[in-house]
Scaffold this motif. Structure first.
Motif, PDB file in Angstrom:
ATOM      1  N   GLN A  76       0.826  -1.206   0.000  1.00 23.33           N
ATOM      2  CA  GLN A  76       0.000   0.000   0.000  1.00 23.33           C
ATOM      3  C   GLN A  76       0.859   1.254   0.000  1.00 23.33           C
ATOM      4  O   GLN A  76       0.524   2.251  -0.635  1.00 23.33           O
ATOM      5  N   ALA A  77       1.958   1.207   0.720  1.00 24.25           N
ATOM      6  CA  ALA A  77       2.900   2.336   0.743  1.00 24.25           C
ATOM      7  C   ALA A  77       4.152   1.907  -0.029  1.00 24.25           C
ATOM      8  O   ALA A  77       4.149   0.888  -0.720  1.00 24.25           O
ATOM      9  N   ARG A  78       5.214   2.651   0.080  1.00 24.42           N
ATOM     10  CA  ARG A  78       6.470   2.305  -0.577  1.00 24.42           C
ATOM     11  C   ARG A  78       7.441   1.770   0.477  1.00 24.42           C
ATOM     12  O   ARG A  78       8.031   2.537   1.239  1.00 24.42           O
ATOM     13  N   PRO A  79       7.611   0.442   0.541  1.00 23.17           N
ATOM     14  CA  PRO A  79       8.500  -0.131   1.556  1.00 23.17           C
ATOM     15  C   PRO A  79       9.942   0.336   1.366  1.00 23.17           C
ATOM     16  O   PRO A  79      10.424   0.486   0.235  1.00 23.17           O
ATOM     17  N   ARG A  80      10.626   0.540   2.480  1.00 26.18           N
ATOM     18  CA  ARG A  80      12.037   0.924   2.480  1.00 26.18           C
ATOM     19  C   ARG A  80      12.747   0.094   3.530  1.00 26.18           C
ATOM     20  O   ARG A  80      12.257  -0.049   4.655  1.00 26.18           O
ATOM     21  N   PHE A  81      13.906  -0.450   3.193  1.00 23.99           N
ATOM     22  CA  PHE A  81      14.663  -1.232   4.162  1.00 23.99           C
ATOM     23  C   PHE A  81      16.147  -1.145   3.834  1.00 23.99           C
ATOM     24  O   PHE A  81      16.543  -0.877   2.701  1.00 23.99           O
ATOM     25  N   GLY A  82      16.958  -1.386   4.861  1.00 23.87           N
ATOM     26  CA  GLY A  82      18.400  -1.337   4.686  1.00 23.87           C
ATOM     27  C   GLY A  82      18.986  -2.734   4.578  1.00 23.87           C
ATOM     28  O   GLY A  82      18.474  -3.683   5.176  1.00 23.87           O
ATOM     29  N   VAL A  83      20.055  -2.853   3.792  1.00 25.26           N
ATOM     30  CA  VAL A  83      20.786  -4.112   3.664  1.00 25.26           C
ATOM     31  C   VAL A  83      22.278  -3.798   3.568  1.00 25.26           C
ATOM     32  O   VAL A  83      22.673  -2.663   3.290  1.00 25.26           O
ATOM     33  N   SER A  84      23.093  -4.826   3.790  1.00 26.53           N
ATOM     34  CA  SER A  84      24.515  -4.717   3.500  1.00 26.53           C
ATOM     35  C   SER A  84      24.699  -4.900   1.996  1.00 26.53           C
ATOM     36  O   SER A  84      24.308  -5.934   1.446  1.00 26.53           O
ATOM     37  N   LEU A  85      25.272  -3.903   1.327  1.00 28.56           N
ATOM     38  CA  LEU A  85      25.452  -3.997  -0.122  1.00 28.56           C
ATOM     39  C   LEU A  85      26.384  -5.152  -0.474  1.00 28.56           C
ATOM     40  O   LEU A  85      26.140  -5.885  -1.448  1.00 28.56           O
ATOM     41  N   GLY A  86      27.431  -5.352   0.318  1.00 27.42           N
ATOM     42  CA  GLY A  86      28.363  -6.438   0.050  1.00 27.42           C
ATOM     43  C   GLY A  86      27.698  -7.803   0.136  1.00 27.42           C
ATOM     44  O   GLY A  86      27.911  -8.667  -0.726  1.00 27.42           O
ATOM     45  N   ILE A  87      26.892  -8.010   1.170  1.00 29.24           N
ATOM     46  CA  ILE A  87      26.195  -9.288   1.326  1.00 29.24           C
ATOM     47  C   ILE A  87      25.190  -9.487   0.191  1.00 29.24           C
ATOM     48  O   ILE A  87      25.049 -10.596  -0.344  1.00 29.24           O
ATOM     49  N   PHE A  88      24.504  -8.431  -0.202  1.00 24.84           N
ATOM     50  CA  PHE A  88      23.535  -8.525  -1.293  1.00 24.84           C
ATOM     51  C   PHE A  88      24.230  -8.935  -2.595  1.00 24.84           C
ATOM     52  O   PHE A  88      23.794  -9.858  -3.293  1.00 24.84           O
ATOM     53  N   VAL A  89      25.345  -8.270  -2.923  1.00 26.62           N
ATOM     54  CA  VAL A  89      26.078  -8.589  -4.161  1.00 26.62           C
ATOM     55  C   VAL A  89      26.643 -10.007  -4.094  1.00 26.62           C
ATOM     56  O   VAL A  89      26.560 -10.778  -5.061  1.00 26.62           O
ATOM     57  N   ASP A  90      27.220 -10.376  -2.943  1.00 21.13           N
ATOM     58  CA  ASP A  90      27.784 -11.730  -2.807  1.00 21.13           C
ATOM     59  C   ASP A  90      26.700 -12.788  -2.943  1.00 21.13           C
ATOM     60  O   ASP A  90      26.929 -13.858  -3.531  1.00 21.13           O
ATOM     61  N   SER A  91      25.525 -12.516  -2.397  1.00 19.36           N
ATOM     62  CA  SER A  91      24.417 -13.473  -2.506  1.00 19.36           C
ATOM     63  C   SER A  91      23.978 -13.627  -3.955  1.00 19.36           C
ATOM     64  O   SER A  91      23.758 -14.745  -4.435  1.00 19.36           O
ATOM     65  N   LEU A  92      23.865 -12.511  -4.671  1.00 19.47           N
ATOM     66  CA  LEU A  92      23.504 -12.585  -6.086  1.00 19.47           C
ATOM     67  C   LEU A  92      24.543 -13.367  -6.878  1.00 19.47           C
ATOM     68  O   LEU A  92      24.213 -14.128  -7.798  1.00 19.47           O
ATOM     69  N   ASN A  93      25.801 -13.195  -6.521  1.00 21.25           N
ATOM     70  CA  ASN A  93      26.878 -13.889  -7.231  1.00 21.25           C
ATOM     71  C   ASN A  93      26.766 -15.406  -7.121  1.00 21.25           C
ATOM     72  O   ASN A  93      27.221 -16.126  -8.015  1.00 21.25           O
ATOM     73  N   THR A  94      26.198 -15.896  -6.030  1.00 19.98           N
ATOM     74  CA  THR A  94      26.066 -17.354  -5.881  1.00 19.98           C
ATOM     75  C   THR A  94      25.100 -17.937  -6.908  1.00 19.98           C
ATOM     76  O   THR A  94      25.126 -19.134  -7.176  1.00 19.98           O
ATOM     77  N   PHE A  95      24.239 -17.084  -7.478  1.00 17.30           N
ATOM     78  CA  PHE A  95      23.281 -17.546  -8.481  1.00 17.30           C
ATOM     79  C   PHE A  95      23.836 -17.458  -9.897  1.00 17.30           C
ATOM     80  O   PHE A  95      23.188 -17.892 -10.839  1.00 17.30           O
ATOM     81  N   SER A  96      25.014 -16.879 -10.035  1.00 20.71           N
ATOM     82  CA  SER A  96      25.601 -16.698 -11.362  1.00 20.71           C
ATOM     83  C   SER A  96      26.465 -17.908 -11.699  1.00 20.71           C
ATOM     84  O   SER A  96      27.573 -18.061 -11.174  1.00 20.71           O
ATOM     85  N   VAL A  97      25.962 -18.777 -12.548  1.00 21.46           N
ATOM     86  CA  VAL A  97      26.670 -19.996 -12.940  1.00 21.46           C
ATOM     87  C   VAL A  97      27.129 -19.843 -14.392  1.00 21.46           C
ATOM     88  O   VAL A  97      26.288 -19.649 -15.282  1.00 21.46           O
ATOM     89  N   PRO A  98      28.436 -19.902 -14.645  1.00 24.07           N
ATOM     90  CA  PRO A  98      28.926 -19.745 -16.022  1.00 24.07           C
ATOM     91  C   PRO A  98      28.280 -20.751 -16.969  1.00 24.07           C
ATOM     92  O   PRO A  98      28.163 -21.935 -16.658  1.00 24.07           O
ATOM     93  N   GLY A  99      27.823 -20.253 -18.107  1.00 23.93           N
ATOM     94  CA  GLY A  99      27.232 -21.133 -19.109  1.00 23.93           C
ATOM     95  C   GLY A  99      25.791 -21.500 -18.865  1.00 23.93           C
ATOM     96  O   GLY A  99      25.197 -22.263 -19.633  1.00 23.93           O
ATOM     97  N   ARG A 100      25.205 -20.987 -17.789  1.00 25.48           N
ATOM     98  CA  ARG A 100      23.807 -21.320 -17.486  1.00 25.48           C
ATOM     99  C   ARG A 100      23.034 -20.053 -17.161  1.00 25.48           C
ATOM    100  O   ARG A 100      23.476 -19.236 -16.359  1.00 25.48           O
ATOM    101  N   LEU A 101      21.872 -19.903 -17.778  1.00 24.14           N
ATOM    102  CA  LEU A 101      20.993 -18.781 -17.503  1.00 24.14           C
ATOM    103  C   LEU A 101      19.837 -19.263 -16.642  1.00 24.14           C
ATOM    104  O   LEU A 101      19.092 -20.163 -17.046  1.00 24.14           O
TER     105      LEU A 101
END
Length: 301
Positions: A76-101
């Motif tokens: 209903q409103a615009r949610p706002r929250f804080g995260v560690s940018l490093g942890i967020f990027v590192d977590s995304l990196n675990t989903f990046s598998v070479p040769g696979r989309l």
């Protein structure tokens, strides 16, 4: 409301994306130190990630809803929250598998207000991540960028050339003067430390580097080197490969805005035409903006 109703309440956002590396590139572009906090804002239009430092530097990554293959927003409103940018990027990196989309689902909030990530199209295994969030300590500062006058003060330069110029201007404890002049149309970056170092971009001499130029009067402002360098230190290699341009605009009071465009299209997707400044294909582009305050006021205005 019963606890079962709370448990089944729809999350504020469920979205799917198909280019993890594109998001990693975009978020890494605004990560200028190892331990860095970020604020994430959600809306019906997309996701905005904001990082700040010292009230003098702010960066924003805009992910429009068109970037996602699924985007279900029910807050209903615009949610706002804080995260560690490093942890967020590192977590995304675990989903990046070479040769696979893979298609990744991002959901917020989880049962304990987490940010949840998981693969949704894998037949052999599911990767899952929970990222702890927190209530923001402060409200991000609104830089209220305004034009410096009736005519724009801006120029677009190839991102690789901009990064190289700023890297070369480092002197211990130095600041960097950025000067624009209409005749001859040129941009000068000048650092002063244990000596002087100057980089000139002449508009008519080399339009392959200085792509566009708008200036009707001579102006100059000085910026702290470490803040200026943060705007280019982690430009993604994809931006360099695609020969994109970065746009710099000087606003009222010398506030500097630096804009980059990062492609988040699937690698196998054929790109539509991209012009020399890189300002095409808006639905598959992450918009990145940096705002840098000048070191001191001047009489330019």
């Amino acid at each position: 409301m019963s606890s079962s109703a709370v448990d089944t309440e729809a999350p504020d956002l469920v979205c799917h994306f198909d280019n993890v590396q594109g998001l990693v590139d975009a978020f890494t572009a605004v990560r200028w130190k190892r331990h860095q906090d970020a604020l994430i804002e959600l809306s019906e239009h997309g996701i905005v990630l904001i990082v700040e430092e010292s009230g003098c530097l702010q960066a924003k990554v805009y992910l429009q809803r068109e970037l996602f293959i699924r985007y279900e927003y029910s807050a209903q409103a615009r949610p706002r929250f804080g995260v560690s940018l490093g942890i967020f990027v590192d977590s995304l990196n675990t989903f990046s598998v070479p040769g696979r989309l893979s298609t990744i689902e991002l959901k917020y909030p989880g049962p304990d207000m987490q940010l949840l990530l998981k693969t949704v199209d894998s037949l052999d295994a599911c990767i899952y991540a929970e990222i702890r969030t927190r209530i923001p300590d402060t409200i991000s500062w609104d830089y209220n960028f305004e034009p410096a006058g009736s005519s724009p003060l801006s120029f677009t330069v190839k991102s690789a050339a901009l990064k190289e110029a700023i890297d070369d201007l480092e002197w211990p404890g130095s600041s960097v003067l950025i000067a624009l002049q209409p005749s001859p149309p040129s941009v000068t970056f000048k650092a002063e430390g244990h000596g002087d170092l100057q980089v000139d971009f002449m508009y008519y001499a080399n339009t392959d580097l200085l792509i566009s130029f708008h200036c009707d009067r001579q102006v100059s402002y000085r910026y702290k080197y470490k803040f200026l360098r943060a705007t280019t230190s982690n430009i993604p290699s994809s931006v360099i490969r695609e020969n994109r341009g970065s746009k710099l605009t000087i606003g009222r009071g010398g506030l500097l805005k630096v804009q980059h465009l990062v492609s988040v299209a699937k690698p196998s997707t054929s790109h539509t035409h991209i012009d020399s400044a890189g300002y095409q294909q808006p639905s598959r582009i992450a918009f990145i903006e940096f705002f840098v305050k000048p070191e001191e006021d001047s009489s330019n205005d």
